[in-house]
Design an enzyme around this catalytic site. Structure first.
Site, short mmCIF file in Angstrom:
data_model
loop_
_atom_site.label_atom_id
_atom_site.label_comp_id
_atom_site.label_asym_id
_atom_site.label_seq_id
_atom_site.Cartn_x
_atom_site.Cartn_y
_atom_site.Cartn_z
N GLY A 114 44.30 62.05 31.67
CA GLY A 114 44.86 63.25 31.07
C GLY A 114 46.33 63.34 31.38
O GLY A 114 46.83 62.68 32.29
N GLN A 129 54.38 67.23 32.84
CA GLN A 129 54.49 65.91 33.48
C GLN A 129 55.46 64.98 32.76
O GLN A 129 55.83 63.95 33.31
CB GLN A 129 53.10 65.24 33.54
CG GLN A 129 52.14 65.94 34.49
CD GLN A 129 50.82 65.19 34.54
OE1 GLN A 129 49.96 65.39 33.69
NE2 GLN A 129 50.67 64.31 35.51
N CYS A 150 46.28 61.80 40.00
CA CYS A 150 47.18 62.39 39.02
C CYS A 150 48.35 61.45 38.80
O CYS A 150 48.87 60.87 39.76
CB CYS A 150 47.69 63.73 39.55
SG CYS A 150 48.89 64.53 38.51
N LEU A 151 48.76 61.28 37.56
CA LEU A 151 49.86 60.36 37.27
C LEU A 151 51.17 60.80 37.95
O LEU A 151 52.06 59.98 38.13
CB LEU A 151 50.08 60.24 35.75
CG LEU A 151 48.99 59.50 34.97
CD1 LEU A 151 49.33 59.46 33.49
CD2 LEU A 151 48.78 58.08 35.50
N HIS A 177 41.98 70.34 35.68
CA HIS A 177 43.15 69.67 36.27
C HIS A 177 44.37 69.82 35.36
O HIS A 177 45.47 70.18 35.83
CB HIS A 177 42.80 68.19 36.49
CG HIS A 177 43.92 67.35 37.04
ND1 HIS A 177 43.85 66.69 38.24
CD2 HIS A 177 45.15 67.05 36.53
CE1 HIS A 177 45.00 66.03 38.45
NE2 HIS A 177 45.80 66.23 37.42
N GLU A 178 44.19 69.56 34.06
CA GLU A 178 45.33 69.60 33.14
C GLU A 178 45.82 71.03 32.91
O GLU A 178 47.03 71.29 32.84
CB GLU A 178 44.97 68.95 31.80
CG GLU A 178 44.56 67.48 31.89
CD GLU A 178 45.50 66.62 32.71
OE1 GLU A 178 46.73 66.87 32.74
OE2 GLU A 178 45.00 65.68 33.38
N HIS A 231 48.05 72.19 35.59
CA HIS A 231 49.44 71.72 35.46
C HIS A 231 50.29 72.73 34.69
O HIS A 231 51.48 72.90 34.98
CB HIS A 231 49.49 70.39 34.68
CG HIS A 231 49.32 69.17 35.54
ND1 HIS A 231 50.18 68.85 36.57
CD2 HIS A 231 48.41 68.17 35.50
CE1 HIS A 231 49.78 67.71 37.14
NE2 HIS A 231 48.70 67.28 36.51
NI NI Z 1 47.67 65.52 36.88
#
Ligand code: NI
Length: 149
Positions: free
Chosen positions: A46, A51, A88-89, A130-131, A134
């Site tokens: 995701g 991000q 997480c990226l 999670h997304e 963000h």
């Molecule tokens: Ni993330």
């Protein structure tokens, strides 16, 4: 389409609240297409717009071979509990166990502004939470901290 640079943990931008999308135009489509390319390039499940440095309520996900684009997503119901390891990226190789709801229902819009609803269990529910976090400036590591205390 283009791969965009991922904003990493430590950058204040990731702590900011994203703005509601009101204009569903070419620029939004371009953002979504770029996010998709970026997520696949870095092998993520995701990706949220902050991000890639854009403070808009936009997320994309690829869970169980299903691709999702969600604009202005809101969790309307949550039930159960599930604990799994998350990454997480924006957080490098860090993996931590996070408690999330087992099932969530989310209302959102698609890239054209039409209403959509997604109900997910287990990993889809986790990824949605999670997304969406963000978009409110919350990283999964913040959740880990909260759950320890
Ligand atoms: Ni993330």
């Amino acid at each position: 389409m283009a791969v965009r640079k991922i904003v990493m943990r430590g950058d204040e931008l990731l702590k900011k609240k994203s703005k509601t999308v009101t204009v569903f135009d070419e620029k939004l489509s371009e953002l979504l297409d770029d996010m998709r390319e970026t997520m696949y390039k870095y092998d993520g499940m995701g990706l949220a717009a902050p991000q890639v440095g854009v403070l808009k309520r936009v997320v994309i996900m690829d869970v169980n071979d299903m691709f999702f684009e969600l604009i202005n997503p809101v969790i309307v119901s949550a039930e159960g509990e599930d604990v799994e390891q998350e990454g997480c990226l924006s957080c490098g190789k860090i993996r931590e166990y996070v408690k999330r709801p087992f099932k969530v229902k989310v209302k959102a819009q698609d890239r054209f502004g039409y209403n959509i609803e997604v109900t997910g269990e287990k990993w889809l529910a986790r990824c949605l939470c999670h997304e969406i976090d963000h978009l409110d400036g919350i990283l999964f590591l913040d959740r880990v901290e909260q759950q320890k205390s």
